[in-house]
Design a protein around this motif. Structure first.
Motif, PDB file in Angstrom:
ATOM      1  N   ARG A  85     104.271  11.675 -24.455  1.00  0.00           N
ATOM      2  CA  ARG A  85     104.964  12.735 -23.508  1.00  0.00           C
ATOM      3  C   ARG A  85     105.245  11.798 -22.269  1.00  0.00           C
ATOM      4  O   ARG A  85     106.047  12.118 -21.521  1.00  0.00           O
ATOM      5  N   ASN A  86     104.125  11.202 -21.692  1.00  0.00           N
ATOM      6  CA  ASN A  86     104.018  10.833 -20.177  1.00  0.00           C
ATOM      7  C   ASN A  86     105.035   9.673 -20.263  1.00  0.00           C
ATOM      8  O   ASN A  86     105.744   9.209 -19.221  1.00  0.00           O
ATOM      9  N   GLN A  87     105.121   8.943 -21.190  1.00  0.00           N
ATOM     10  CA  GLN A  87     105.870   7.735 -21.428  1.00  0.00           C
ATOM     11  C   GLN A  87     107.362   7.980 -21.657  1.00  0.00           C
ATOM     12  O   GLN A  87     108.237   7.257 -20.813  1.00  0.00           O
ATOM     13  N   ALA A  91     109.931   7.277 -18.338  1.00  0.00           N
ATOM     14  CA  ALA A  91     111.261   6.499 -18.906  1.00  0.00           C
ATOM     15  C   ALA A  91     112.759   7.303 -18.437  1.00  0.00           C
ATOM     16  O   ALA A  91     113.489   6.739 -17.995  1.00  0.00           O
ATOM     17  N   SER A  92     112.543   8.578 -18.231  1.00  0.00           N
ATOM     18  CA  SER A  92     113.525   9.481 -18.112  1.00  0.00           C
ATOM     19  C   SER A  92     113.699   9.539 -16.429  1.00  0.00           C
ATOM     20  O   SER A  92     114.910   9.690 -16.080  1.00  0.00           O
ATOM     21  N   LYS A  93     112.817   9.061 -15.548  1.00  0.00           N
ATOM     22  CA  LYS A  93     112.834   9.340 -14.128  1.00  0.00           C
ATOM     23  C   LYS A  93     113.472   7.898 -13.777  1.00  0.00           C
ATOM     24  O   LYS A  93     113.301   6.952 -14.204  1.00  0.00           O
TER      25      LYS A  93
END
Length: 119
Positions: A85-87, A91-93
């Motif tokens: 979830r952190n990855q 990646a989405s920011k």
């Protein structure tokens, strides 16, 4: 639950394949002339059992497929792995803040034709 349904489905698929391979072909051709002699002494009963077994296993594969689909809980949303979830959030920011919009320079004025040289 998901893995149990997958294992049961694999076993049912293997059994279905074996039952289909055991059955005698019911098509025409050369063997259709001699088919009446093979139905002596209860061979027809074996064919009925294999045919019913094929139908039962085929329906079982369909029902298990639907059960597996229901058991997945919405695909990737059901994963509770915090590292994953952190990855995904990283990646989405965007990596750099958005700068001011780029301005396009105004086009240069059209060049006047050069004066003719004096003779």
């Amino acid at each position: 639950m998901y893995l149990v349904l997958i294992l049961i489905t694999i076993i049912v698929c293997i059994l279905l394949g074996l039952i289909v391979l055991i059955q005698n072909p019911k098509g025409g051709g050369l063997s259709s002339n001699f088919s009446s002699s093979s139905q002596l002494m209860g061979v027809q009963k074996t064919g009925d059992f294999l045919e019913k077994g094929t139908w039962v296993l085929a329906i079982a594969v369909m029902v298990l497929s639907l059960a597996i689909n229901v058991a997945t809980k919405g695909g990737s949303e059901g994963s509770d792995n915090p590292a994953l979830r952190n990855q995904i959030e990283k990646a989405s920011k965007p990596s750099a803040p958005a700068s001011a919009p780029i301005t396009i320079p105004a086009p240069a004025p059209a060049n006047k034709p050069a004066d003719k040289p004096a003779k």
